[in-house]
Scaffold this active site. Structure first.
Site, PDB file in Angstrom:
ATOM      1  N   VAL A  11       0.828  -1.211   0.000  1.00 40.81           N
ATOM      2  CA  VAL A  11       0.000   0.000   0.000  1.00 40.81           C
ATOM      3  C   VAL A  11       0.862   1.262   0.000  1.00 40.81           C
ATOM      4  CG1 VAL A  11      -1.637   1.334   1.396  1.00 40.81           C
ATOM      5  CG2 VAL A  11      -2.002  -1.101   1.031  1.00 40.81           C
ATOM      6  N   LYS A 202     -14.195   0.389   5.113  1.00 38.60           N
ATOM      7  CA  LYS A 202     -13.159  -0.560   4.666  1.00 38.60           C
ATOM      8  C   LYS A 202     -13.495  -1.995   5.107  1.00 38.60           C
ATOM      9  CE  LYS A 202      -9.425  -2.414   3.258  1.00 38.60           C
ATOM     10  NZ  LYS A 202      -9.204  -2.679   1.844  1.00 38.60           N
ATOM     11  N   PHE A 247     -16.399 -11.487  -8.082  1.00 35.73           N
ATOM     12  CA  PHE A 247     -16.293 -12.305  -6.854  1.00 35.73           C
ATOM     13  C   PHE A 247     -17.316 -13.438  -6.813  1.00 35.73           C
ATOM     14  CE2 PHE A 247     -13.623  -8.828  -5.965  1.00 35.73           C
ATOM     15  CZ  PHE A 247     -12.692  -9.277  -5.051  1.00 35.73           C
ATOM     16  N   ALA A 250     -16.075 -19.577  -8.193  1.00 34.88           N
ATOM     17  CA  ALA A 250     -15.882 -20.609  -7.167  1.00 34.88           C
ATOM     18  C   ALA A 250     -14.433 -21.097  -7.200  1.00 34.88           C
ATOM     19  CB  ALA A 250     -16.830 -21.773  -7.430  1.00 34.88           C
ATOM     20  N   CYS A 258      -5.313  -9.511   3.415  1.00 35.28           N
ATOM     21  CA  CYS A 258      -6.426  -8.644   3.838  1.00 35.28           C
ATOM     22  C   CYS A 258      -7.685  -9.400   4.260  1.00 35.28           C
ATOM     23  CB  CYS A 258      -6.762  -7.663   2.725  1.00 35.28           C
ATOM     24  SG  CYS A 258      -5.435  -6.469   2.487  1.00 35.28           S
TER      25      CYS A 258
HETATM   26  N1  LIG Z   1      -1.886  -5.417   0.750  1.00 33.08           N
HETATM   27  C1  LIG Z   1      -3.073  -5.041   0.318  1.00 33.08           C
HETATM   28  O1  LIG Z   1      -3.568  -5.487  -0.716  1.00 33.08           O
HETATM   29  C2  LIG Z   1      -3.857  -4.010   1.094  1.00 33.08           C
HETATM   30  C3  LIG Z   1      -4.981  -3.413   0.489  1.00 33.08           C
HETATM   31  C4  LIG Z   1      -5.698  -2.475   1.205  1.00 33.08           C
HETATM   32  C5  LIG Z   1      -5.314  -2.164   2.504  1.00 33.08           C
HETATM   33  N2  LIG Z   1      -4.244  -2.779   3.078  1.00 33.08           N
HETATM   34  C6  LIG Z   1      -3.863  -2.386   4.438  1.00 33.08           C
HETATM   35  O2  LIG Z   1      -2.759  -1.472   4.338  1.00 33.08           O
HETATM   36  C7  LIG Z   1      -1.857  -1.686   5.426  1.00 33.08           C
HETATM   37  C8  LIG Z   1      -0.475  -2.002   4.902  1.00 33.08           C
HETATM   38  O3  LIG Z   1      -0.550  -3.220   4.210  1.00 33.08           O
HETATM   39  P1  LIG Z   1       0.662  -3.742   3.289  1.00 33.08           P
HETATM   40  O4  LIG Z   1       0.191  -4.993   2.639  1.00 33.08           O
HETATM   41  O5  LIG Z   1       1.178  -2.620   2.450  1.00 33.08           O
HETATM   42  O6  LIG Z   1       1.730  -4.072   4.444  1.00 33.08           O
HETATM   43  P2  LIG Z   1       3.215  -4.602   4.287  1.00 33.08           P
HETATM   44  O7  LIG Z   1       3.437  -5.529   5.404  1.00 33.08           O
HETATM   45  O8  LIG Z   1       3.472  -5.044   2.879  1.00 33.08           O
HETATM   46  O9  LIG Z   1       4.104  -3.290   4.524  1.00 33.08           O
HETATM   47  C9  LIG Z   1       4.168  -2.586   5.730  1.00 33.08           C
HETATM   48  C10 LIG Z   1       5.482  -1.793   5.750  1.00 33.08           C
HETATM   49  O10 LIG Z   1       5.483  -0.920   6.868  1.00 33.08           O
HETATM   50  C11 LIG Z   1       6.814  -0.873   7.364  1.00 33.08           C
HETATM   51  N3  LIG Z   1       6.798  -0.335   8.732  1.00 33.08           N
HETATM   52  C12 LIG Z   1       6.395  -0.949   9.881  1.00 33.08           C
HETATM   53  N4  LIG Z   1       6.504  -0.095  10.914  1.00 33.08           N
HETATM   54  C13 LIG Z   1       6.975   1.073  10.418  1.00 33.08           C
HETATM   55  C14 LIG Z   1       7.287   2.337  10.999  1.00 33.08           C
HETATM   56  N5  LIG Z   1       7.145   2.581  12.304  1.00 33.08           N
HETATM   57  N6  LIG Z   1       7.738   3.310  10.179  1.00 33.08           N
HETATM   58  C15 LIG Z   1       7.902   3.097   8.853  1.00 33.08           C
HETATM   59  N7  LIG Z   1       7.615   1.916   8.266  1.00 33.08           N
HETATM   60  C16 LIG Z   1       7.161   0.933   9.032  1.00 33.08           C
HETATM   61  C17 LIG Z   1       7.305  -2.305   7.245  1.00 33.08           C
HETATM   62  O11 LIG Z   1       8.707  -2.393   7.306  1.00 33.08           O
HETATM   63  C18 LIG Z   1       6.726  -2.670   5.869  1.00 33.08           C
HETATM   64  O12 LIG Z   1       7.634  -2.366   4.824  1.00 33.08           O
HETATM   65  C19 LIG Z   1      -2.491  -2.772   6.294  1.00 33.08           C
HETATM   66  O13 LIG Z   1      -3.268  -2.162   7.277  1.00 33.08           O
HETATM   67  C20 LIG Z   1      -3.376  -3.518   5.312  1.00 33.08           C
HETATM   68  O14 LIG Z   1      -4.446  -4.148   5.935  1.00 33.08           O
HETATM   69  C21 LIG Z   1      -3.503  -3.682   2.392  1.00 33.08           C
END
Ligand SMILES: NC(=O)c1ccc[n+]([C@@H]2O[C@H](COP(=O)([O-])OP(=O)(O)OC[C@H]3O[C@@H](n4cnc5c(N)ncnc54)[C@H](O)[C@@H]3O)[C@@H](O)[C@H]2O)c1
Length: 434
Positions: A11, A202, A247, A250, A258
């Site tokens: 993200v 969300k 979605f 099957a 997520c």
């Molecule tokens: N992956 C998806 O498809 C998706 C879609 C929508 C929403 N989300 C939500 O977005 C959020 C992030 O998901 P993601 O998949 O990108 O996570 P991810 O695990 O891929 O990345 C998270 C990043 O944050 C970094 N991080 C952790 N603590 C930190 C700090 N204090 N300062 C700076 N960086 C820090 C980590 O090192 C990591 O690189 C989650 O809440 C997730 O539920 C994810």
């Protein structure tokens, strides 16, 4: 605008890259030094179509920078976007520890005029909670905007550049207006809400989509026993505009970073408020069962899997991503190997990540042909497009037994007829034995 993004995961990185693409000056910050070093060299830590070329062009245009230093990254930032992980905690609730840490970290450098945006998926009330942490540390009021993200892994860039809608939740109109301005070049519909409703949008969206998947999977299971074909059923059902076609495929269930955690976190929120959201319990139970289906079908077919060589096509939780989080392949690999089967797997991009999760309990092949050679059965676990385009007629000839278990309904009858001699088991569709 000058923007800082905390977290360079799926993200944060997609957001940072796309905001720079639409003209903003973006500093992406992460605590992971290796990720930042790679990013500075133009190497994306994740596989996302189109991401690396935008990364390169915006770095060259000097609109996109990477750092592990908050002091450097937050200097002059008008907007601070938090996109750190919110994984599932032991009790099913979202683990907010990364977010709490990020809040404490930024408080030292935040300016009174900067707006803090939470993009991570967070339970209702979290934006207000994080606001109290930051204000307690920095000693002055800050403005918060909840801006949940809806991108899909595998099409993160496209989804970020062309979102169906952008949700902005704030109790501060000026702050929401500023974030609206940030997104204006995307020309996307913007929905304003109060901060708690934005957080709920969300979870309500993801839980609905997960439930839609479990619903069609349960229909598929019924189709198998009554002699209907779930693809025809889904086609007929999905054409109803009130339902929609998305979605309704099957398969062997949802996975990823997520849906599993967000459904459980919403259930946890409901239980905190003594609301019995029993429908979500069923969504989860159906999905757990669905992930076991291919193994059950194999046991039914072979009786005993001891010594059987199973070729597994696909490891990532869905196509076009290398993400292994909650991938159905994990459960399938564990079950098969526990039953004494030998698993040889191939995936176009997820093998490195799969090795971190599955280690050496399975063997990793460098091509479909390597995986399938001398196999007693083939299991299709992820619907990579390249798998659907394979020449199955020549592939099955390399197997000990031409038996296919298709967990994603990738193959059509015509392809199977071309094989001559094949047994084919899929999800919610008739068994084909030629
Ligand atoms: N992956 C998806 O498809 C998706 C879609 C929508 C929403 N989300 C939500 O977005 C959020 C992030 O998901 P993601 O998949 O990108 O996570 P991810 O695990 O891929 O990345 C998270 C990043 O944050 C970094 N991080 C952790 N603590 C930190 C700090 N204090 N300062 C700076 N960086 C820090 C980590 O090192 C990591 O690189 C989650 O809440 C997730 O539920 C994810």
């Amino acid at each position: 605008m000058k923007i800082a993004v905390l977290g360079t995961g799926y993200v944060g990185l997609s957001t940072g890259v796309c905001l720079s693409e639409i003209g903003h000056h973006v500093y992406c910050i992460d605590i992971n030094e290796q990720k930042i070093n790679n990013l500075r060299n133009g190497i994306s830590p994740i596989y996302e179509p189109g991401l690396e070329s935008l990364l390169a062009s915006n770095m060259t245009a000097q609109r996109l920078q990477f750092t592990t230093s908050l002091e450097e990254g937050l200097n002059d930032a008008e907007i601070i976007i938090i996109a750190v992980g919110t994984p599932q905690g032991d009790d099913g609730a979202a683990d907010l520890s990364y977010l709490e840490q990020a809040a404490k970290d930024i408080s030292k450098y935040v300016a009174a005029s900067s707006i803090i945006v939470i993009k991570s998926t967070v339970p209702v009330g979290t934006n207000e909670y994080i606001q109290t942490i930051i204000e307690a540390e920095c000693g002055f009021p800050v403005q918060m905007v909840s801006n949940p993200e809806f991108l899909r892994q595998g099409s993160a860039v496209q989804d970020t550049m062309k979102p169906d809608r952008i949700i902005l939740g704030s109790n501060d109109k000026t702050a929401a207006e500023k974030i609206r301005e940030m997104y204006l070049p995307l020309n996307a519909p913007i929905i304003l809400a109060d901060i708690r409703s934005a957080e709920m949008i969300k979870y309500a969206s993801n839980a609905f989509l997960a439930t839609k998947i479990s619903y069609i999977n349960e229909i598929a299971n019924l189709c198998e026993v009554v002699g209907a074909n779930v693809e025809d059923v889904a086609n007929g059902v999905g054409k109803d505009k009130r339902i929609g076609e998305a979605f309704l495929q099957a398969g062997i269930g949802y996975g990823g970073s997520c849906f599993p955690k967000d459904v459980k976190a919403l259930l946890h929120t409901a239980s905190l408020y003594q609301v019995d959201f029993s429908m979500l319990k069923e969504t989860i139970a159906i999905n757990d069962n669905q992930q076991k289906l291919l193994v059950k079908k194999a046991v039914k077919r072979f009786g005993d899997l001891q010594g059987k060589k199973i070729a597994m096509l696909g490891l990532s939780f869905k196509p076009e991503t290398d993400d292994m989080r909650e991938a159905p392949s994990i459960k399938i690999a564990h079950s098969l190997t526990q039953m004494g089967a030998e698993v040889v797997a191939y995936d176009p991009v997820a093998i490195n990540n799969a090795k971190q999760v599955l280690g050496d309990i399975i063997t990793y092949a460098s091509s479909v042909y390597d995986a399938i050679s001398q196999a007693d059965a083939l299991m299709i676990v992820t619907e990579w497009k390249e798998f659907t385009q394979l020449d199955f007629a020549s592939l099955v000839k390399k197997m000990n037994h031409p038996i296919i278990f298709d967990g994603r309904n990738c193959l059509e009858e015509e392809q199977l007829k071309a094989c001559g001699n094949v047994e084919y088991y899929s999800i919610g569709r008739p068994v084909i034995i030629i």
